[in-house]
Design an enzyme around this catalytic site. Structure first.
Site, PDB file in Angstrom:
ATOM      1  N   LEU A 512       0.835  -1.202   0.000  1.00 18.07           N
ATOM      2  CA  LEU A 512       0.000   0.000   0.000  1.00 18.07           C
ATOM      3  C   LEU A 512       0.867   1.247   0.000  1.00 18.07           C
ATOM      4  CD1 LEU A 512      -2.669  -0.987   2.685  1.00 18.07           C
ATOM      5  CD2 LEU A 512      -3.005  -0.864   0.218  1.00 18.07           C
ATOM      6  N   GLY A 513       2.050   1.134   0.578  1.00 24.54           N
ATOM      7  CA  GLY A 513       2.913   2.307   0.653  1.00 24.54           C
ATOM      8  C   GLY A 513       4.185   1.993   1.409  1.00 24.54           C
ATOM      9  N   VAL A 514       5.112   2.931   1.333  1.00 25.73           N
ATOM     10  CA  VAL A 514       6.364   2.792   2.061  1.00 25.73           C
ATOM     11  C   VAL A 514       6.566   4.077   2.852  1.00 25.73           C
ATOM     12  CG1 VAL A 514       8.840   2.374   1.863  1.00 25.73           C
ATOM     13  CG2 VAL A 514       7.286   1.416   0.170  1.00 25.73           C
ATOM     14  N   GLY A 516       8.514   6.017   6.563  1.00 31.51           N
ATOM     15  CA  GLY A 516       9.755   6.062   7.316  1.00 31.51           C
ATOM     16  C   GLY A 516       9.964   4.814   8.149  1.00 31.51           C
ATOM     17  N   PHE A 517       8.902   4.236   8.613  1.00 31.23           N
ATOM     18  CA  PHE A 517       8.984   3.083   9.502  1.00 31.23           C
ATOM     19  C   PHE A 517       9.227   1.800   8.725  1.00 31.23           C
ATOM     20  CE2 PHE A 517       6.831  -0.397  11.707  1.00 31.23           C
ATOM     21  CZ  PHE A 517       7.283  -0.270  13.008  1.00 31.23           C
ATOM     22  N   GLY A 518       8.664   1.687   7.555  1.00 33.28           N
ATOM     23  CA  GLY A 518       8.802   0.462   6.771  1.00 33.28           C
ATOM     24  C   GLY A 518       7.698   0.371   5.738  1.00 33.28           C
ATOM     25  N   ASP A 630       3.304  15.080  12.044  1.00 30.52           N
ATOM     26  CA  ASP A 630       3.490  14.832  10.611  1.00 30.52           C
ATOM     27  C   ASP A 630       2.130  14.834   9.916  1.00 30.52           C
ATOM     28  OD1 ASP A 630       4.954  14.512   8.332  1.00 30.52           O
ATOM     29  OD2 ASP A 630       5.312  12.362   8.594  1.00 30.52           O
TER      30      ASP A 630
END
Ligand SMILES: *[C@@H]1O[C@H](CO)[C@@H](O)[C@H](O)[C@H]1NC(C)=O
Ligand SMILES: *[C@@H]1O[C@H](CO)[C@@H](O)[C@H](O)[C@H]1NC(C)=O
Ligand SMILES: *[C@@H]1O[C@H](CO)[C@@H](O)[C@H](O)[C@H]1NC(C)=O
Length: 848
Positions: A512-514, A516-518, A630
């Site tokens: 679904l997305g990337v 900062g965390f992973g 954020d």
């Protein structure tokens, strides 16, 4: 000038190492002699010679004091040890510290060496390492279990402003901690300035001297590895090859190091001559297309700012004024038309420049490039050296969000039990017995230590201080699993296999997305529930802190307009969070950049209201307010009914208590959304979220990205552009063209524009609270709905609309009645009633 140019030879470092021995490195410049120079081999019975220096045993306590007891261990066979400094260690079962007398205040290197000696009688590989100075957190809960190297070397630069420096080692999670070697060495004052240039938005940054730095990359471009033998300040300079973006884009250049001409402003302390005598240079002039950049890419923690120093020295030109080029950091121009001849007046003369930058937009990397200046009509570009240092955040930490105060136990009264570990463990032979003992100890501990981290309003995990790896049942029975982190407060605990099944073994097509965390995957649980699975990089040491922050935050917070956490998985050092699935994805994808149908004005208002409710709840819903940090259109997600929910609390932190004016944190968040005041002062308030939300409102109105570099200069930043239009009363000129001509009430639009404008005020005090923003947006929605219903012209936004109380819209008004009004407005669904229950529980800790 003698010159040796070489073609791209990847075995060059080898030759250089040989040359390094042949050239005389000494004699040309007087070496800096540090006023403080502690080199300590912890736990060692004798002096250790390492990298040309002598490390003394820590049992010789002349000018430093070791407080707290520790076991010393030395390796029985030194063959497996990475280097001599790692062959002994001191192990602490309870908090202990080294206190150093400081002769001369100012910056000092603090260098730490860690290697989990396999034959120590302790399982040091699973020990956690937390190290703090008097003011700064250096390492927080580091463990070799989730680290991909056998040893750890850390270098910090700390400005010591008193006559002692204390390094405190804190065992956490009921494990022991250890250290193999310590250096505390004076640094010349000139090395790290107080000021550097922030690249975006371009502005000087003052106050570096009060901050601590951690060296993350220090490179000798095109040259050999330099060790403390080759550097009067004991630094290590690595070859840059593995960071080169396209390996063949650069060639190594090398001259005789003795030809480097140091000056008053750049001495050999800034960098040894070997750094300036080698460089990576833009290919050979015979290559037809010279229009490319040489680029290096560095993985960094996006939650920190970085101090970046570029070292240059023209060792390629045969005459003056023959080299002009540009240098870039991320996509920003750091130096344009860099003309070393003009700056230094000579060839082979070093020059350096300092910058401050975050990671690049939407990625965890810093990129540094040099390339031709198209204006100059001269090709060629070089870089000789590069240093990237992490800057401590406002929690005064270089590792996570917890400050020294948060880590130090409030009282050390009940910390004595720890010492028995060392004594007991050595004699236990079987793994099972050790594990059993370990469990007992943990149980003992969790019964005796009760205080939670000082910045949290409530103990989070029943009665344990941190996330202890003991399940509730094993605490009672004294047996059972020691491994699983289980607590009913934290949602469902998933097995790794369940996650694998749900995501089809992390099928990339379900990505679904990337962030900062992973990576985030779409998953389907056995019962058919769709979920979003956020998988942290299991090796990221940083990630663990965020993982905890996120579990802590989310498990406490339940609200219709916050994305809820369903559970998590921490098996096999994985860090996986399972969230409710949001079918319609991020708000951004409904605004631009996709083929999705355009949202109506009413839908946009409802989405903004939903997100505002979520944020308002974060700010006011618990005893201590939570700042999102954020807020952006990719962090506002839409469910199947287009209900907006705020996501991504990885960056969240508990906000200021009522009596404080701000809370200390790192400058975090995304470019384009960053509160300018937050950036300037590094002080975070709820008003920083309000600013970012103002950017979101403008994005929703105009259907364009917060930053669009493709647009003319004055339009690049939506906040600036929309504000200039709003001030001229021309906001309607820049709204999403698909809204123009549709039924859109002028008064509603006006109210919306005014609200966004207030959010984007330069100073936080001038911005409304989230509650006020919510109130204003609801008002704008009422105006829209009324006009739709009555088709009555609404040109005056102060008209009284039935159903909305006439309260003055004073952004400074934080009266309870405003909040009450908002709560009344949100009681339309059962979930909000549940929220109120959580709310009152959080406000009143006695409720537990
Ligand atoms: C250790 O080194 C120090 C300083 O270099 C020296 O004074 C001392 O005698 C040495 N001790 C031993 C046991 O070699
Ligand atoms: C260290 O901090 C003190 C006090 O803030 C400051 O005066 C001094 O200039 C700093 N030194 C360096 C080298 O940054
Ligand atoms: C070099 O990189 C900068 C920054 O990303 C970019 O603006 C510039 O166009 C690049 N130059 C070339 C020749 O690719």
């Amino acid at each position: 000038m003698e010159m040796v140019e070489m073609e791209t030879m990847r075995w060059l470092p080898l030759i250089l190492s040989v040359l390094l021995v042949l050239f005389n490195l000494h004699g040309s410049f007087a070496a800096f002699s540090p006023a403080d120079n502690y080199l300590i081999a912890c736990g060692s019975p004798q002096n250790v010679s390492f990298q040309g220096r002598t490390f003394a045993p820590d049992s010789v306590q002349s000018s430093f004091v070791l407080k707290g007891q520790g076991n010393s261990v030395a390796a029985t066979s030194s063959s497996s040890v990475p280097s001599p400094i790692y062959q002994s260690a001191r192990i602490f079962a309870s908090t202990a510290s080294y206190k150093f007398k400081i002769q001369q205040e100012g910056r000092h290197w603090v260098r730490l060496y860690f290697y989990p000696l396999p034959d120590s009688g302790h399982n040091l590989a699973s020990a956690t390492i937390t190290v703090i100075t008097d003011d700064f957190v250096l390492l927080n809960n580091f463990s070799f279990e989730s680290y991909n190297s056998s040893y750890l070397f850390k270098e910090y630069s700390i400005n010591v402003t008193s006559d002692t420096l204390t390094l405190t080692f804190i065992p956490m999670n009921n494990s022991a901690t250890f250290v193999n070697g310590i250096e505390v060495v004076s640094v010349p004052d000139v090395l790290i300035p107080d000021q550097a240039l922030v690249l975006f938005p371009s502005s000087p940054f003052n106050g570096l001297s009060d901050l601590s730095l951690e060296t993350v990359f220090r490179l000798n471009m095109g040259g050999p590895l330099l060790t403390p033998q080759n550097d009067t300040l004991g630094r290590i300079w690595e070859n840059d090859m593995k960071y080169l973006h396209v390996n063949s884009s650069a060639v190594n250049v090398l001259v005789n190091p003795s030809t480097i001409r140091y000056t008053m402003s750049v001495t050999s302390e800034i960098a040894p001559n070997w750094v300036y005598a080698t460089a990576e240079s833009m290919g050979d002039p015979n290559v037809p297309n010279q229009n490319f950049n040489v680029t290096w890419v560095f993985p960094v923690d996006p939650n920190f700012m970085y101090f970046i120093r570029l070292h240059f020295c023209d060792i390629v030109s045969r005459t003056l004024y023959d080299l002009v080029f540009n240098a870039y950091i991320n996509s920003d121009t750091a130096i344009s038309s860099l003309d070393l001849s003009t700056l230094t007046g000579n060839l082979a003369t070093p020059y350096y420049k300092d910058f401050i930058s975050n990671s690049s937009i939407d990625s965890d990397t810093i990129t540094v490039s040099v390339g031709p200046d198209t204006m100059a009509d001269i090709t060629g570009a070089i870089l000789n050296g590069l240093e990237i240092m992490k800057i401590s955040n406002d929690a005064r930490s270089l590792d996570g969000l917890i400050s020294v105060e948060g880590l130090l136990p409030k009282s050390s009264k009940n910390s004595k039990i720890g010492i028995i570990v060392g004594a007991a463990l050595g004699t236990l032979a079987t793994v099972g017995l050790i594990a059993f003992c370990y469990c007992c100890l943990i149980v003992h501990r969790s019964k005796t230590t009760h205080q939670g981290p000082s910045w949290l309003p409530l103990p989070l995990y029943g009665n344990s201080q941190t996330m202890t790896k003991v399940s509730t049942t094993s605490q009672k029975s004294g047996t059972g699993s020691c491994i699983s982190l289980a607590s009913s407060n934290l949602g469902r605990l998933f097995m790794f296999q369940e996650i694998m099944d749900a995501t089809n073994r992390f099928d990339e097509s379900l990505l679904l997305g990337v962030g900062g965390f992973g990576k985030v995957y779409k998953g389907t649980l056995e019962d058919g529930t769709e979920v979003a699975v956020k998988r942290g990089n299991p090796r990221s040491e940083q990630g663990l802190a965020e993982f905890r922050t996120e579990i802590e935050m989310l498990s406490k917070l339940r609200h219709r307009h916050l994305v809820s956490l369903i559970g998590y998985c921490d098996e096999r050092s994985e860090m996986i969070l399972v969230y409710e699935y949001m079918a319609n994805g991020p708000l951004r994808s409904h605004l631009y950049g996709t083929e999705l149908p355009s949202l109506s004005w009413k839908q946009r208002l409802e989405i903004c209201i939903g997100a505002a409710r979520g944020l308002h709840y974060l700010h006011t819903g618990s005893a201590q307010s939570i700042i999102h940090r954020d807020v952006k259109t990719t962090n506002i997600l839409l469910d199947e009914n287009f209900v907006a929910k705020v996501a991504d609390f990885g960056l969240s932190k508990t906000g200021p208590a009522l009596d404080q004016t701000h809370v200390s944190t790192a400058v975090k968040g995304s470019f384009g959304y960053l509160d300018p005041e937050y950036f300037r002062r590094q002080q975070l308030t709820e008003k920083s979220d309000v600013y970012s939300f103002g950017v979101v409102l403008m994005e929703v109105l105009c259907s364009r990205p917060a930053l669009d570099p493709a647009l003319p200069r004055e339009q690049v930043n939506i906040a600036e552009w929309a504000m200039s239009q709003q001030k001229k009363g021309m906001l309607d000129h820049i709204i999403d063209p698909t809204l123009v001509g549709k039924v859109i009430n002028a008064a509603s639009l006006k109210k919306f524009g005014e609200t966004a404008e207030k959010c984007l005020a330069e100073y936080g005090v001038d911005r409304p609270s989230m509650g006020d923003v919510l109130w204003n947006l609801e008002y704008a929605l009422q105006l829209e709905e009324t006009s739709l219903a009555l088709t009555e012209p609404e040109d005056n936004s102060t008209n009284h609309i039935p159903g909305i109380p006439m309260t003055p819209l004073d952004p400074f008004d934080h009266s309870a009645s405003m909040i009450d009004g908002v709560n009344a407005g949100t009681n339309d669904d059962p979930e909000d009633t549940a929220t109120s229950a959580v709310f009152s529980q959080l406000v009143n800790p006695r409720g537990r």
